[in-house]
Design an enzyme around this catalytic site. Structure first.
Site, PDB file in Angstrom:
ATOM      1  N   GLY A  46     -12.668 -33.550   3.395  1.00 42.32           N
ATOM      2  CA  GLY A  46     -13.551 -32.907   4.002  1.00 42.32           C
ATOM      3  C   GLY A  46     -14.313 -33.497   5.493  1.00 42.32           C
ATOM      4  O   GLY A  46     -14.259 -34.752   5.385  1.00 42.32           O
ATOM      5  N   GLN A  51     -19.564 -34.973  12.546  1.00 40.41           N
ATOM      6  CA  GLN A  51     -18.898 -36.360  12.249  1.00 40.41           C
ATOM      7  C   GLN A  51     -18.103 -36.671  13.663  1.00 40.41           C
ATOM      8  O   GLN A  51     -17.923 -37.862  13.751  1.00 40.41           O
ATOM      9  CB  GLN A  51     -17.994 -36.490  10.942  1.00 40.41           C
ATOM     10  CG  GLN A  51     -18.889 -36.515   9.770  1.00 40.41           C
ATOM     11  CD  GLN A  51     -18.112 -36.222   8.519  1.00 40.41           C
ATOM     12  OE1 GLN A  51     -17.560 -35.358   8.271  1.00 40.41           O
ATOM     13  NE2 GLN A  51     -17.610 -37.336   8.018  1.00 40.41           N
ATOM     14  N   CYS A  92     -17.391 -40.852   2.293  1.00 37.01           N
ATOM     15  CA  CYS A  92     -17.480 -40.027   3.468  1.00 37.01           C
ATOM     16  C   CYS A  92     -16.749 -40.751   4.414  1.00 37.01           C
ATOM     17  O   CYS A  92     -16.762 -42.091   4.584  1.00 37.01           O
ATOM     18  CB  CYS A  92     -18.910 -40.047   3.823  1.00 37.01           C
ATOM     19  SG  CYS A  92     -19.471 -39.416   5.443  1.00 37.01           S
ATOM     20  N   LEU A  93     -16.014 -40.098   5.401  1.00 36.95           N
ATOM     21  CA  LEU A  93     -15.291 -40.828   6.605  1.00 36.95           C
ATOM     22  C   LEU A  93     -16.343 -41.373   7.316  1.00 36.95           C
ATOM     23  O   LEU A  93     -15.859 -42.402   8.026  1.00 36.95           O
ATOM     24  CB  LEU A  93     -14.560 -39.594   7.368  1.00 36.95           C
ATOM     25  CG  LEU A  93     -13.340 -39.104   6.528  1.00 36.95           C
ATOM     26  CD1 LEU A  93     -12.751 -37.829   7.113  1.00 36.95           C
ATOM     27  CD2 LEU A  93     -12.120 -40.265   6.316  1.00 36.95           C
ATOM     28  N   HIS A 134     -21.525 -31.708   0.469  1.00 37.62           N
ATOM     29  CA  HIS A 134     -21.746 -32.872   1.354  1.00 37.62           C
ATOM     30  C   HIS A 134     -21.347 -32.479   2.598  1.00 37.62           C
ATOM     31  O   HIS A 134     -22.190 -33.008   3.320  1.00 37.62           O
ATOM     32  CB  HIS A 134     -20.595 -33.820   0.783  1.00 37.62           C
ATOM     33  CG  HIS A 134     -20.301 -34.880   1.448  1.00 37.62           C
ATOM     34  ND1 HIS A 134     -20.413 -36.237   0.679  1.00 37.62           N
ATOM     35  CD2 HIS A 134     -20.023 -35.075   2.688  1.00 37.62           C
ATOM     36  CE1 HIS A 134     -20.170 -37.016   1.966  1.00 37.62           C
ATOM     37  NE2 HIS A 134     -19.811 -36.431   2.924  1.00 37.62           N
ATOM     38  N   GLU A 135     -20.583 -31.474   2.891  1.00 41.26           N
ATOM     39  CA  GLU A 135     -20.297 -31.121   4.332  1.00 41.26           C
ATOM     40  C   GLU A 135     -21.506 -30.319   4.952  1.00 41.26           C
ATOM     41  O   GLU A 135     -21.784 -30.739   6.054  1.00 41.26           O
ATOM     42  CB  GLU A 135     -18.874 -30.578   4.502  1.00 41.26           C
ATOM     43  CG  GLU A 135     -17.845 -31.010   4.031  1.00 41.26           C
ATOM     44  CD  GLU A 135     -17.564 -32.640   4.699  1.00 41.26           C
ATOM     45  OE1 GLU A 135     -18.034 -32.925   5.622  1.00 41.26           O
ATOM     46  OE2 GLU A 135     -17.101 -33.444   3.606  1.00 41.26           O
ATOM     47  N   HIS A 138     -24.032 -32.681   6.255  1.00 40.75           N
ATOM     48  CA  HIS A 138     -23.855 -33.244   7.425  1.00 40.75           C
ATOM     49  C   HIS A 138     -24.295 -32.441   8.767  1.00 40.75           C
ATOM     50  O   HIS A 138     -24.847 -33.000   9.690  1.00 40.75           O
ATOM     51  CB  HIS A 138     -22.047 -33.417   7.645  1.00 40.75           C
ATOM     52  CG  HIS A 138     -21.663 -34.802   7.391  1.00 40.75           C
ATOM     53  ND1 HIS A 138     -22.176 -36.058   7.529  1.00 40.75           N
ATOM     54  CD2 HIS A 138     -20.743 -34.856   6.244  1.00 40.75           C
ATOM     55  CE1 HIS A 138     -21.487 -36.827   7.015  1.00 40.75           C
ATOM     56  NE2 HIS A 138     -20.454 -36.197   6.159  1.00 40.75           N
TER      57      HIS A 138
HETATM   58  C1  QAP Z   1     -16.614 -35.801   1.254  1.00 39.10           C
HETATM   59  O1  QAP Z   1     -15.005 -37.681   2.013  1.00 39.10           O
HETATM   60  C2  QAP Z   1     -16.264 -35.952  -0.339  1.00 39.10           C
HETATM   61  O2  QAP Z   1     -14.486 -44.644   2.449  1.00 39.10           O
HETATM   62  C3  QAP Z   1     -15.283 -36.096   2.022  1.00 39.10           C
HETATM   63  O3  QAP Z   1     -12.382 -45.851   3.625  1.00 39.10           O
HETATM   64  C4  QAP Z   1     -16.044 -37.223  -0.811  1.00 39.10           C
HETATM   65  O4  QAP Z   1     -13.024 -37.255   2.816  1.00 39.10           O
HETATM   66  C5  QAP Z   1     -16.350 -34.983  -1.029  1.00 39.10           C
HETATM   67  C6  QAP Z   1     -12.402 -41.230   3.063  1.00 39.10           C
HETATM   68  C7  QAP Z   1     -15.941 -37.164  -1.962  1.00 39.10           C
HETATM   69  C8  QAP Z   1     -16.500 -34.795  -2.337  1.00 39.10           C
HETATM   70  C9  QAP Z   1     -16.164 -36.281  -3.106  1.00 39.10           C
HETATM   71  C10 QAP Z   1     -13.516 -42.334   2.567  1.00 39.10           C
HETATM   72  C11 QAP Z   1     -11.532 -42.163   3.544  1.00 39.10           C
HETATM   73  C12 QAP Z   1     -12.749 -40.233   2.868  1.00 39.10           C
HETATM   74  C13 QAP Z   1     -13.612 -43.780   2.957  1.00 39.10           C
HETATM   75  C14 QAP Z   1     -13.961 -37.962   2.322  1.00 39.10           C
HETATM   76  C15 QAP Z   1     -12.432 -44.441   3.449  1.00 39.10           C
HETATM   77  C16 QAP Z   1     -11.377 -43.597   3.802  1.00 39.10           C
HETATM   78  C17 QAP Z   1     -13.852 -39.428   2.470  1.00 39.10           C
HETATM   79 CO    CO Z   2     -19.170 -37.156   5.102  1.00 42.47          CO
END
Ligand code: QAP
Ligand code: CO
Length: 168
Positions: A46, A51, A92-93, A134-135, A138
């Protein structure tokens, strides 16, 4: 298409509240395509426009295993369907390398505009429900680290600040 730079916690621009989109134009669809490229490249499930430092109410999500189910939400609105909450280890990215357990409502309904500017609604549970909430956070300037203890949050902040200094 273009890969965009992702803001990282504790960048203050992640705290801005995004403005509603008033017209879904070709320019906006190009932005959506760039958001997908940025998210898939990471890889992530997401990404909110906040972001990438665009303060418009746009979210892209794909929780499929093979990047085959892209979802676009423009001006998303969430309604909680069920007072039951679930815990999920969120990442989270914008907070790379850190995962923490967050509790959120288990089932939601989302109303939004699609990439054609048409209104739609869907119900979500599981990972998709977590991701949508979550999004949308943001877009309101909120991060998953806001739900954890200040001690943990400050540790994450220090570690990321150190990483940013070393990169500079
Ligand atoms: C939000 O998060 C989310 O730490 C989206 O080193 C996360 O795509 C929703 C990511 C979990 C539901 C469950 C995170 C990539 C990606 C990192 C992501 C990383 C590389 C996170
Ligand atoms: Co995020």
């Amino acid at each position: 298409m273009a890969k965009l730079e992702i803001l990282e916690f504790p960048d203050p621009r992640l705290r801005e509240v995004a403005k509603p989109v008033d017209q879904v134009t070709d320019e906006l669809r190009t932005l959506v395509d760039d958001m997908f490229e940025t998210m898939y490249d990471a890889p992530g499930v997401g990404l909110a426009a906040t972001q990438i430092n665009v303060h418009k109410r746009i979210v892209v999500i794909d929780v499929s295993e093979d990047q085959s189910e892209p979802l676009v939400f423009i001006n998303p609105e969430i309604e909680v369907l069920d007072e039951e909450h679930h815990q999920y280890d969120e990442g989270c990215l914008s907070v790379p390398g850190f995962y923490e357990t967050v509790e959120r409502p288990r089932r939601v309904r989302v109303k939004a505009l699609d990439r054609g500017g048409e209104p739609f609604a869907m119900e979500a549970e599981g990972l998709l429900a977590v991701c949508i909430q979550h999004e949308v956070d943001h877009l309101n300037g909120k991060l998953f680290v806001d739900y954890i203890s200040p001690l943990k949050r400050n540790r994450i902040r220090s570690k990321l600040e150190k990483a940013h200094r070393q990169r500079a």
